[in-house]
Design a protein around this motif. Structure first.
Motif, PDB file in Angstrom:
ATOM      1  N   VAL A  27       0.843  -1.182   0.000  1.00 19.38           N
ATOM      2  CA  VAL A  27       0.000   0.000   0.000  1.00 19.38           C
ATOM      3  C   VAL A  27       0.883   1.238   0.000  1.00 19.38           C
ATOM      4  CG1 VAL A  27      -1.794   1.281   1.246  1.00 19.38           C
ATOM      5  CG2 VAL A  27      -1.795  -1.237   1.259  1.00 19.38           C
ATOM      6  N   ASP A  28       0.648   2.130  -0.957  1.00 17.84           N
ATOM      7  CA  ASP A  28       1.428   3.361  -1.084  1.00 17.84           C
ATOM      8  C   ASP A  28       2.917   3.055  -1.216  1.00 17.84           C
ATOM      9  OD1 ASP A  28       1.969   6.012  -1.289  1.00 17.84           O
ATOM     10  OD2 ASP A  28       1.700   6.478   0.826  1.00 17.84           O
ATOM     11  N   PRO A  29       3.325   2.342  -2.278  1.00 14.80           N
ATOM     12  CA  PRO A  29       4.704   1.870  -2.388  1.00 14.80           C
ATOM     13  C   PRO A  29       5.714   2.929  -2.792  1.00 14.80           C
ATOM     14  CG  PRO A  29       3.502   1.319  -4.372  1.00 14.80           C
ATOM     15  CD  PRO A  29       2.502   1.966  -3.433  1.00 14.80           C
ATOM     16  N   SER A  30       5.271   4.120  -3.120  1.00 10.96           N
ATOM     17  CA  SER A  30       6.162   5.066  -3.783  1.00 10.96           C
ATOM     18  C   SER A  30       7.035   5.882  -2.841  1.00 10.96           C
ATOM     19  CB  SER A  30       5.326   6.018  -4.648  1.00 10.96           C
ATOM     20  OG  SER A  30       4.358   6.677  -3.858  1.00 10.96           O
ATOM     21  N   TRP A  31       6.843   5.751  -1.528  1.00 10.56           N
ATOM     22  CA  TRP A  31       7.559   6.628  -0.608  1.00 10.56           C
ATOM     23  C   TRP A  31       8.932   6.106  -0.215  1.00 10.56           C
ATOM     24  CZ3 TRP A  31       5.648  11.338   0.441  1.00 10.56           C
ATOM     25  CH2 TRP A  31       4.315  11.568   0.142  1.00 10.56           C
ATOM     26  N   LEU A  32       9.029   4.816   0.009  1.00 10.51           N
ATOM     27  CA  LEU A  32      10.270   4.261   0.545  1.00 10.51           C
ATOM     28  C   LEU A  32      10.555   2.924  -0.120  1.00 10.51           C
ATOM     29  CD1 LEU A  32      12.013   5.495   2.867  1.00 10.51           C
ATOM     30  CD2 LEU A  32      11.112   3.693   4.332  1.00 10.51           C
ATOM     31  N   GLU A  33      11.815   2.746  -0.521  1.00 10.33           N
ATOM     32  CA  GLU A  33      12.245   1.498  -1.125  1.00 10.33           C
ATOM     33  C   GLU A  33      13.470   0.991  -0.370  1.00 10.33           C
ATOM     34  OE1 GLU A  33      11.168   2.481  -5.770  1.00 10.33           O
ATOM     35  OE2 GLU A  33      13.194   2.872  -5.037  1.00 10.33           O
ATOM     36  N   ILE A  34      13.520  -0.308  -0.161  1.00 12.82           N
ATOM     37  CA  ILE A  34      14.668  -0.931   0.500  1.00 12.82           C
ATOM     38  C   ILE A  34      15.350  -1.845  -0.503  1.00 12.82           C
ATOM     39  CG2 ILE A  34      15.446  -2.415   2.381  1.00 12.82           C
ATOM     40  CD1 ILE A  34      12.975  -1.489   3.949  1.00 12.82           C
ATOM     41  N   TRP A  35      16.644  -1.630  -0.656  1.00 14.69           N
ATOM     42  CA  TRP A  35      17.433  -2.439  -1.578  1.00 14.69           C
ATOM     43  C   TRP A  35      18.441  -3.272  -0.783  1.00 14.69           C
ATOM     44  CZ3 TRP A  35      16.362  -2.702  -6.715  1.00 14.69           C
ATOM     45  CH2 TRP A  35      15.537  -1.715  -7.236  1.00 14.69           C
ATOM     46  N   GLN A  36      18.318  -4.586  -0.888  1.00 19.90           N
ATOM     47  CA  GLN A  36      19.285  -5.517  -0.330  1.00 19.90           C
ATOM     48  C   GLN A  36      20.143  -6.031  -1.481  1.00 19.90           C
ATOM     49  OE1 GLN A  36      19.872  -6.279   2.769  1.00 19.90           O
ATOM     50  NE2 GLN A  36      18.026  -5.801   3.955  1.00 19.90           N
ATOM     51  N   VAL A  37      21.437  -5.804  -1.389  1.00 17.51           N
ATOM     52  CA  VAL A  37      22.341  -6.166  -2.481  1.00 17.51           C
ATOM     53  C   VAL A  37      23.324  -7.216  -1.970  1.00 17.51           C
ATOM     54  CG1 VAL A  37      23.990  -5.312  -4.170  1.00 17.51           C
ATOM     55  CG2 VAL A  37      22.145  -3.808  -3.365  1.00 17.51           C
ATOM     56  N   GLN A  38      23.302  -8.362  -2.612  1.00 18.75           N
ATOM     57  CA  GLN A  38      24.279  -9.401  -2.285  1.00 18.75           C
ATOM     58  C   GLN A  38      25.483  -9.242  -3.207  1.00 18.75           C
ATOM     59  OE1 GLN A  38      23.598 -13.747  -3.135  1.00 18.75           O
ATOM     60  NE2 GLN A  38      23.756 -13.912  -0.911  1.00 18.75           N
ATOM     61  N   ILE A  39      26.662  -9.242  -2.604  1.00 18.13           N
ATOM     62  CA  ILE A  39      27.914  -9.082  -3.342  1.00 18.13           C
ATOM     63  C   ILE A  39      28.553 -10.461  -3.473  1.00 18.13           C
ATOM     64  CG2 ILE A  39      30.124  -7.879  -3.414  1.00 18.13           C
ATOM     65  CD1 ILE A  39      28.803  -5.955  -1.238  1.00 18.13           C
ATOM     66  N   CYS A  40      28.812 -10.877  -4.705  1.00 15.95           N
ATOM     67  CA  CYS A  40      29.354 -12.214  -4.958  1.00 15.95           C
ATOM     68  C   CYS A  40      30.676 -12.124  -5.705  1.00 15.95           C
ATOM     69  CB  CYS A  40      28.374 -13.055  -5.771  1.00 15.95           C
ATOM     70  SG  CYS A  40      26.786 -13.351  -4.950  1.00 15.95           S
ATOM     71  N   ALA A  41      31.551 -13.063  -5.423  1.00 18.98           N
ATOM     72  CA  ALA A  41      32.818 -13.210  -6.154  1.00 18.98           C
ATOM     73  C   ALA A  41      32.821 -14.587  -6.794  1.00 18.98           C
ATOM     74  CB  ALA A  41      34.009 -13.059  -5.218  1.00 18.98           C
ATOM     75  N   ASP A  42      32.891 -14.621  -8.111  1.00 21.42           N
ATOM     76  CA  ASP A  42      32.799 -15.883  -8.844  1.00 21.42           C
ATOM     77  C   ASP A  42      31.570 -16.688  -8.431  1.00 21.42           C
ATOM     78  OD1 ASP A  42      35.123 -15.506 -10.385  1.00 21.42           O
ATOM     79  OD2 ASP A  42      36.382 -16.169  -8.707  1.00 21.42           O
ATOM     80  N   GLY A  43      30.469 -15.965  -8.191  1.00 18.97           N
ATOM     81  CA  GLY A  43      29.209 -16.616  -7.865  1.00 18.97           C
ATOM     82  C   GLY A  43      29.001 -16.954  -6.402  1.00 18.97           C
ATOM     83  N   LYS A  44      30.012 -16.726  -5.562  1.00 13.63           N
ATOM     84  CA  LYS A  44      29.894 -17.054  -4.138  1.00 13.63           C
ATOM     85  C   LYS A  44      29.744 -15.775  -3.310  1.00 13.63           C
ATOM     86  CE  LYS A  44      32.725 -21.223  -4.581  1.00 13.63           C
ATOM     87  NZ  LYS A  44      33.960 -21.936  -4.125  1.00 13.63           N
ATOM     88  N   PRO A  45      28.798 -15.745  -2.364  1.00  8.76           N
ATOM     89  CA  PRO A  45      28.578 -14.528  -1.561  1.00  8.76           C
ATOM     90  C   PRO A  45      29.813 -14.142  -0.750  1.00  8.76           C
ATOM     91  CG  PRO A  45      26.734 -16.050  -1.338  1.00  8.76           C
ATOM     92  CD  PRO A  45      27.826 -16.805  -2.044  1.00  8.76           C
TER      93      PRO A  45
END
Length: 227
Positions: A27-45
């Motif tokens: 509901v009302d999605p436009s105010w706040l966004e959370i981005w979770q970014v996984q960083i991987c090296a050669d496919g491994k976190p």
């Protein structure tokens, strides 16, 4: 600007990839966004980054349309700068402040300090949206400021609005992760001191000198210890 000496880059940044997970309210999605970014090296976190995107100005809406297409939910648009700080605009700023505060940690500090009535909200900034880097973790050998800065720059380039105030911690207000490494990343990107807790980079006026220097540090043959 002369950047501070940075730790030598041991891990190969060419092996790193970023995987994004986006969270928004139903509901009302436009105010706040959370981005979770996984960083991987050669496919491994090897690490993760969390960023919170607080959208206020019409530039944020345009950025979302460009990323997600014309079906992006409508938010709000203003005809000129003065309209941003009309009673309607103030009400929207209050809502953004409340949403950031509810996140706790660094986001609550941003809401209190940068979006406060004392600091006149976003009136004195060129940018009209806030993008808060509040958690970062990187394992060896990638846990060095140049790589952390490159990750932050890439994330903001990909998902933040063009007119965003990028905010980094300078104290111990984050919850989990490596605050010192996140602060060092901001410094390498030329973030300026705002308070004992925060530093910021206003992308409206940023000429990306910091990003260029970070890329130089990560280029083959670069010796960060000599800088």
């Amino acid at each position: 600007m002369t950047i501070q000496p940075a730790a030598a880059v041991v891990g190969d940044p060419a092996t790193l990839t970023l995987q994004f997970q986006h969270t928004a309210q139903l509901v009302d999605p436009s105010w706040l966004e959370i981005w979770q970014v996984q960083i991987c090296a050669d496919g491994k976190p090897v690490g993760s980054l969390r960023a919170v995107n607080g959208l206020y100005g019409s530039g944020g809406l345009q950025a979302r349309r460009e990323i997600r297409g014309p079906s992006c939910p409508e938010a709000w648009e203003f005809d000129d700068q003065e309209d941003l700080f009309s009673p309607e605009g103030d009400a929207q700023l209050d809502r953004l402040r409340s949403r950031l505060s509810s996140q706790g940690g660094l986001c609550a500090v941003v809401a209190q300090q940068i979006l406060s009535d004392v600091e006149v909200g976003l009136r004195e900034w060129g940018s009209l949206n806030v993008f808060v880097f509040d958690q970062l973790s990187l394992s060896a050998p990638f846990n060095v400021p140049p790589i952390a800065a490159a990750v932050a720059a890439s994330v903001s380039d990909l998902v933040a609005a063009d007119d965003s105030l990028l905010v980094f911690p300078t104290g111990t207000v984050t919850e989990g992760g490596d605050t010192a490494l996140l602060e060092a990343a901001g410094r390498l990107l030329w973030a300026e001191q705002f308070s004992d807790d925060l530093c910021f980079l206003d992308t409206k006026f940023d000429q990306r000198e910091g990003v260029a220097e970070v890329r130089e540090l990560l280029s083959p043959g670069s010796d960060a210890d000599e800088r």
